[in-house]
Design a protein around this motif. Structure first.
Motif, short mmCIF file in Angstrom:
data_model
loop_
_atom_site.label_atom_id
_atom_site.label_comp_id
_atom_site.label_asym_id
_atom_site.label_seq_id
_atom_site.Cartn_x
_atom_site.Cartn_y
_atom_site.Cartn_z
N ASP A 122 0.84 -1.20 0.00
CA ASP A 122 0.00 0.00 0.00
C ASP A 122 0.88 1.26 0.00
OD1 ASP A 122 0.66 0.81 2.69
OD2 ASP A 122 -0.88 -0.54 3.48
N ASP A 123 0.23 2.40 -0.04
CA ASP A 123 0.93 3.67 -0.19
C ASP A 123 1.89 3.98 0.96
OD1 ASP A 123 -0.36 4.06 -2.58
OD2 ASP A 123 -1.83 5.47 -1.79
N LYS A 124 1.64 3.42 2.14
CA LYS A 124 2.54 3.63 3.27
C LYS A 124 3.67 2.61 3.26
CE LYS A 124 -0.82 5.78 6.30
NZ LYS A 124 -1.55 5.70 7.56
N GLU A 125 3.41 1.43 2.78
CA GLU A 125 4.41 0.37 2.78
C GLU A 125 5.53 0.62 1.78
OE1 GLU A 125 2.04 -3.67 4.09
OE2 GLU A 125 1.65 -2.85 2.08
N VAL A 126 5.22 1.19 0.63
CA VAL A 126 6.24 1.40 -0.40
C VAL A 126 7.37 2.28 0.11
CG1 VAL A 126 6.72 2.38 -2.68
CG2 VAL A 126 4.72 0.92 -2.35
N PRO A 127 7.12 3.50 0.60
CA PRO A 127 8.25 4.31 1.07
C PRO A 127 8.95 3.68 2.27
CG PRO A 127 6.17 5.49 1.41
CD PRO A 127 5.86 4.25 0.64
N HIS A 128 8.19 2.97 3.10
CA HIS A 128 8.80 2.30 4.26
C HIS A 128 9.75 1.20 3.78
CE1 HIS A 128 9.17 1.27 8.44
NE2 HIS A 128 8.83 0.02 8.19
N PHE A 129 9.30 0.39 2.85
CA PHE A 129 10.15 -0.66 2.30
C PHE A 129 11.42 -0.07 1.68
CE2 PHE A 129 11.51 -2.87 -1.57
CZ PHE A 129 11.99 -4.04 -1.01
N LEU A 130 11.27 0.97 0.86
CA LEU A 130 12.42 1.59 0.20
C LEU A 130 13.38 2.18 1.22
CD1 LEU A 130 10.59 3.28 -2.81
CD2 LEU A 130 11.92 1.14 -2.82
N SER A 131 12.85 2.80 2.25
CA SER A 131 13.68 3.37 3.31
C SER A 131 14.47 2.28 4.04
CB SER A 131 12.81 4.16 4.30
OG SER A 131 13.57 4.58 5.39
N LEU A 132 13.79 1.20 4.37
CA LEU A 132 14.46 0.09 5.06
C LEU A 132 15.55 -0.52 4.18
CD1 LEU A 132 11.42 -1.68 6.75
CD2 LEU A 132 13.20 -0.30 7.87
N ALA A 133 15.26 -0.72 2.91
CA ALA A 133 16.25 -1.29 2.00
C ALA A 133 17.47 -0.37 1.89
CB ALA A 133 15.63 -1.54 0.63
N ALA A 134 17.23 0.94 1.78
CA ALA A 134 18.35 1.89 1.70
C ALA A 134 19.18 1.88 2.98
CB ALA A 134 17.81 3.30 1.42
N ARG A 135 18.52 1.77 4.12
CA ARG A 135 19.25 1.70 5.40
C ARG A 135 20.08 0.44 5.48
NH1 ARG A 135 14.94 2.55 9.89
NH2 ARG A 135 16.49 1.43 11.10
N MET A 136 19.55 -0.67 5.03
CA MET A 136 20.30 -1.92 5.05
C MET A 136 21.54 -1.82 4.16
SD MET A 136 17.12 -4.61 4.96
CE MET A 136 18.12 -6.10 4.95
N ILE A 137 21.39 -1.20 3.00
CA ILE A 137 22.53 -1.01 2.09
C ILE A 137 23.59 -0.16 2.78
CG2 ILE A 137 23.25 0.15 -0.05
CD1 ILE A 137 20.47 -0.77 -1.20
N GLN A 138 23.19 0.94 3.41
CA GLN A 138 24.14 1.81 4.10
C GLN A 138 24.84 1.07 5.23
OE1 GLN A 138 25.31 4.70 3.09
NE2 GLN A 138 23.96 4.45 1.34
N THR A 139 24.09 0.26 5.97
CA THR A 139 24.68 -0.51 7.07
C THR A 139 25.74 -1.46 6.53
OG1 THR A 139 22.67 -0.36 8.37
CG2 THR A 139 24.18 -2.17 8.91
N LEU A 140 25.42 -2.17 5.46
CA LEU A 140 26.39 -3.12 4.90
C LEU A 140 27.58 -2.40 4.28
CD1 LEU A 140 23.94 -5.75 3.42
CD2 LEU A 140 25.44 -6.00 5.41
N ARG A 141 27.37 -1.23 3.69
CA ARG A 141 28.50 -0.45 3.16
C ARG A 141 29.44 -0.03 4.28
NH1 ARG A 141 25.77 3.59 -1.32
NH2 ARG A 141 26.18 2.27 -3.12
N LYS A 142 28.89 0.40 5.40
CA LYS A 142 29.71 0.81 6.54
C LYS A 142 30.55 -0.36 7.04
CE LYS A 142 26.45 4.24 8.27
NZ LYS A 142 25.45 4.49 9.31
N GLY A 143 29.95 -1.53 7.05
CA GLY A 143 30.64 -2.72 7.54
C GLY A 143 31.80 -3.15 6.65
N SER A 144 31.79 -2.73 5.37
CA SER A 144 32.86 -3.13 4.47
C SER A 144 33.94 -2.06 4.33
CB SER A 144 32.29 -3.46 3.08
OG SER A 144 31.75 -2.31 2.48
N ASP A 145 33.76 -0.93 5.00
CA ASP A 145 34.78 0.15 4.93
C ASP A 145 36.02 -0.19 5.73
OD1 ASP A 145 33.14 1.61 3.33
OD2 ASP A 145 32.35 2.87 4.93
#
Length: 145
Positions: A122-145
């Protein structure tokens, strides 16, 4: 799916990525593009004239993987390399007019794949999903620095 698969972020994200890659391949294949080229194209459509090292960081792939991708893209008439005036050891990678002309259609087709994948949210889930995915990417990027 087994209980582990249902509860494994890695498994679910990987499975989702494979399905989205298949759908993207079907969508952009007629343009002569492949999903493996798409992250590099996105980076160059955003800012043309990058070094290979910049693209490695932007796209989050190994240097050898990107080198093969760029070789294929050059063969397919999507990019050209020019000497870097600021560093004689590197070359800048530019999109060809052909690749630039594909941007609007390729992005529209990719957006269609995204829309299909997100259709049951739904309209609330889409931005939430995208936000969570972006945060997970940032977390994994930090872990590989």
């Amino acid at each position: 799916m087994s209980h582990f698969k249902d509860q494994s972020a890695g498994y679910l994200v990987n499975h989702l990525a494979r399905l989205m890659e298949q759908a993207l391949a079907e969508a952009i294949g007629p343009l002569g593009l492949s999903p493996g080229q798409f992250p590099t194209l996105l980076a160059l459509w955003e800012r043309d004239g990058r070094t290979q090292a910049e693209l490695v960081r932007e796209v989050d792939v190994e240097q050898a993987t990107l080198a093969l991708t760029l070789k294929r893209m050059e063969r397919d008439g999507l990019i050209r390399r020019k000497p870097n005036p600021d560093d004689s050891r590197s070359r800048l990678i530019y999109l060809t007019p052909h690749a630039k002309a594909l941007e609007e259609r390729a992005l529209a087709l990719a957006a269609g794949v995204n829309d299909s994948a997100l259709a049951d949210l739904d309209d609330k889930e889409v931005p939430h999903f995208l936000s969570l995915a972006a945060r997970m990417i940032q977390t994994l990027r930090k872990g590989s620095d």
